[in-house]
Design an enzyme around this catalytic site. Structure first.
Site, PDB file in Angstrom:
ATOM      1  N   LEU A 143       0.707  -1.798 -92.858  1.00  0.00           N
ATOM      2  CA  LEU A 143      -0.705  -1.964 -93.179  1.00  0.00           C
ATOM      3  C   LEU A 143      -1.098  -3.283 -92.529  1.00  0.00           C
ATOM      4  O   LEU A 143      -0.309  -4.239 -92.524  1.00  0.00           O
ATOM      5  CB  LEU A 143      -0.913  -2.043 -94.700  1.00  0.00           C
ATOM      6  CG  LEU A 143      -0.682  -0.752 -95.495  1.00  0.00           C
ATOM      7  CD1 LEU A 143      -0.909  -1.006 -96.986  1.00  0.00           C
ATOM      8  CD2 LEU A 143      -1.586   0.376 -95.016  1.00  0.00           C
ATOM      9  N   ASP A 144      -2.303  -3.343 -91.976  1.00  0.00           N
ATOM     10  CA  ASP A 144      -2.749  -4.578 -91.331  1.00  0.00           C
ATOM     11  C   ASP A 144      -2.753  -5.730 -92.335  1.00  0.00           C
ATOM     12  O   ASP A 144      -2.808  -5.512 -93.552  1.00  0.00           O
ATOM     13  CB  ASP A 144      -4.184  -4.409 -90.792  1.00  0.00           C
ATOM     14  CG  ASP A 144      -4.257  -3.343 -89.712  1.00  0.00           C
ATOM     15  OD1 ASP A 144      -3.217  -3.060 -89.087  1.00  0.00           O
ATOM     16  OD2 ASP A 144      -5.357  -2.790 -89.518  1.00  0.00           O
ATOM     17  N   LYS A 145      -2.767  -6.935 -91.803  1.00  0.00           N
ATOM     18  CA  LYS A 145      -2.769  -8.133 -92.661  1.00  0.00           C
ATOM     19  C   LYS A 145      -3.943  -8.092 -93.646  1.00  0.00           C
ATOM     20  O   LYS A 145      -3.814  -8.499 -94.797  1.00  0.00           O
ATOM     21  CB  LYS A 145      -2.849  -9.388 -91.774  1.00  0.00           C
ATOM     22  CG  LYS A 145      -2.682 -10.682 -92.507  1.00  0.00           C
ATOM     23  CD  LYS A 145      -2.597 -11.838 -91.523  1.00  0.00           C
ATOM     24  CE  LYS A 145      -2.623 -13.174 -92.245  1.00  0.00           C
ATOM     25  NZ  LYS A 145      -2.614 -14.316 -91.317  1.00  0.00           N
TER      26      LYS A 145
ATOM     27  N   HIS B 184      -3.854   0.463 -86.027  1.00  0.00           N
ATOM     28  CA  HIS B 184      -5.238   0.261 -86.494  1.00  0.00           C
ATOM     29  C   HIS B 184      -6.037   1.573 -86.518  1.00  0.00           C
ATOM     30  O   HIS B 184      -7.231   1.578 -86.195  1.00  0.00           O
ATOM     31  CB  HIS B 184      -5.998  -0.717 -85.578  1.00  0.00           C
ATOM     32  CG  HIS B 184      -5.450  -2.111 -85.556  1.00  0.00           C
ATOM     33  ND1 HIS B 184      -4.897  -2.737 -86.650  1.00  0.00           N
ATOM     34  CD2 HIS B 184      -5.403  -3.022 -84.551  1.00  0.00           C
ATOM     35  CE1 HIS B 184      -4.522  -3.963 -86.317  1.00  0.00           C
ATOM     36  NE2 HIS B 184      -4.797  -4.162 -85.050  1.00  0.00           N
TER      37      HIS B 184
ATOM     38  N   LYS C   9      -9.506   1.874 -88.496  1.00  0.00           N
ATOM     39  CA  LYS C   9     -10.531   0.994 -87.909  1.00  0.00           C
ATOM     40  C   LYS C   9     -10.995   1.537 -86.562  1.00  0.00           C
ATOM     41  O   LYS C   9     -12.198   1.533 -86.253  1.00  0.00           O
ATOM     42  CB  LYS C   9      -9.962  -0.421 -87.729  1.00  0.00           C
ATOM     43  CG  LYS C   9      -9.710  -1.120 -89.056  1.00  0.00           C
ATOM     44  CD  LYS C   9      -8.983  -2.436 -88.859  1.00  0.00           C
ATOM     45  CE  LYS C   9      -8.665  -3.090 -90.189  1.00  0.00           C
ATOM     46  NZ  LYS C   9      -7.694  -4.164 -90.095  1.00  0.00           N
TER      47      LYS C   9
END
Ligand code: URA
Length: 238
Positions: A102-104, A187, A190
């Site tokens: 999972l992204d930051k 990502h 997004k």
């Protein structure tokens, strides 16, 4: 495996605490009191007890974490805290790793395990394990977006995604949505919204396979999966 590692893995405390336990003479190996923390134990044949109770060895650990923003989905990082840094020693002894990234700045359901086979199956594109995200979108999300997502959208690198199931919870200048996808490109959520000219401003994963995030888990906290939950997750890969 060393006796102190075994006992620590099985939840008898840190290595230091385990050492104290052994000193007290409450640990037996094949019915003999043992005080040597470094003693090698044969998992399959040796019999270890603590206060008379047999210690049943468990190889794998499965943790559901509600990942907070600001930490990295990795086992180590030079600059930032990682999700593994949030775990107690009782669990890090198993050397778990995050299943996928999972992204930051993404929150929500992250599985950590040392079961490489399950991780592989959950991540394998062939298995098409569903992942559902809740998001806030800067822009009015429309029925056209729902249609576009249902056919797959073209990302910035020309890749046509697999169909995504988009549900619009609130269509406004700041929209709220749930999106279910069965792949995990970098990502991806997004970039899928970028493909339709919109921006994700908040992202949280709310389920993996048939297993939803336990909403009682506060950000940064985690717990072991129950046997039923593990079965649900494994069944999602069949
Ligand atoms: N898609 C994203 O864009 N980010 C995540 O963290 C997960 C899915």
């Amino acid at each position: 495996m060393r006796l102190d590692k075994l006992l620590s893995n099985m939840g008898f405390g840190s290595r230091k605490e385990v050492r104290l336990l052994l000193k007290k003479g409450v640990v037996r190996l094949n019915n003999e009191v043992i005080k040597d923390v470094s003693k090698h134990i044969e998992i399959d044949s040796d019999h270890v007890t603590v206060l008379g109770e047999p210690v049943v060895y468990k190889e794998f650990v499965y943790l559901m974490m509600n990942k907070p923003q600001g930490v990295i989905s990795a086992t180590e990082d030079r600059h930032d805290r990682t999700v593994v840094d949030l775990l107690d020693e009782e669990f890090t002894n198993f050397e778990p790793f995050p299943v996928g990234r999972l992204d930051k700045d993404t929150e929500g359901f992250l599985l950590l395990t040392n079961d490489g086979k399950l991780a592989h199956n959950l991540l394998s594109p062939k298995k098409e394990v569903a992942k559902t995200y809740y998001a806030h979108i800067d822009g009015v999300v429309t029925e056209t977006d729902v249609m576009d997502f249902s056919q797959g959208v073209v990302l910035d690198d020309g890749y046509l995604t697999k169909p995504g199931q988009l549900e619009v919870l609130k269509s406004a200048t700041l929209s709220e949505i749930e999106l279910t996808i069965t792949e995990g490109k970098f990502h991806q959520v997004k970039r899928m919204f970028e493909a339709v000219g919109k921006k994700v401003v908040y992202l949280k994963r709310i389920s993996m396979g048939d297993l939803p995030l336990d909403e009682h888990l506060t950000l940064g906290s985690y717990r072991e999966l129950t046997d039923e939950e593990l079965l649900l997750l494994k069944n999602s890969t069949l």
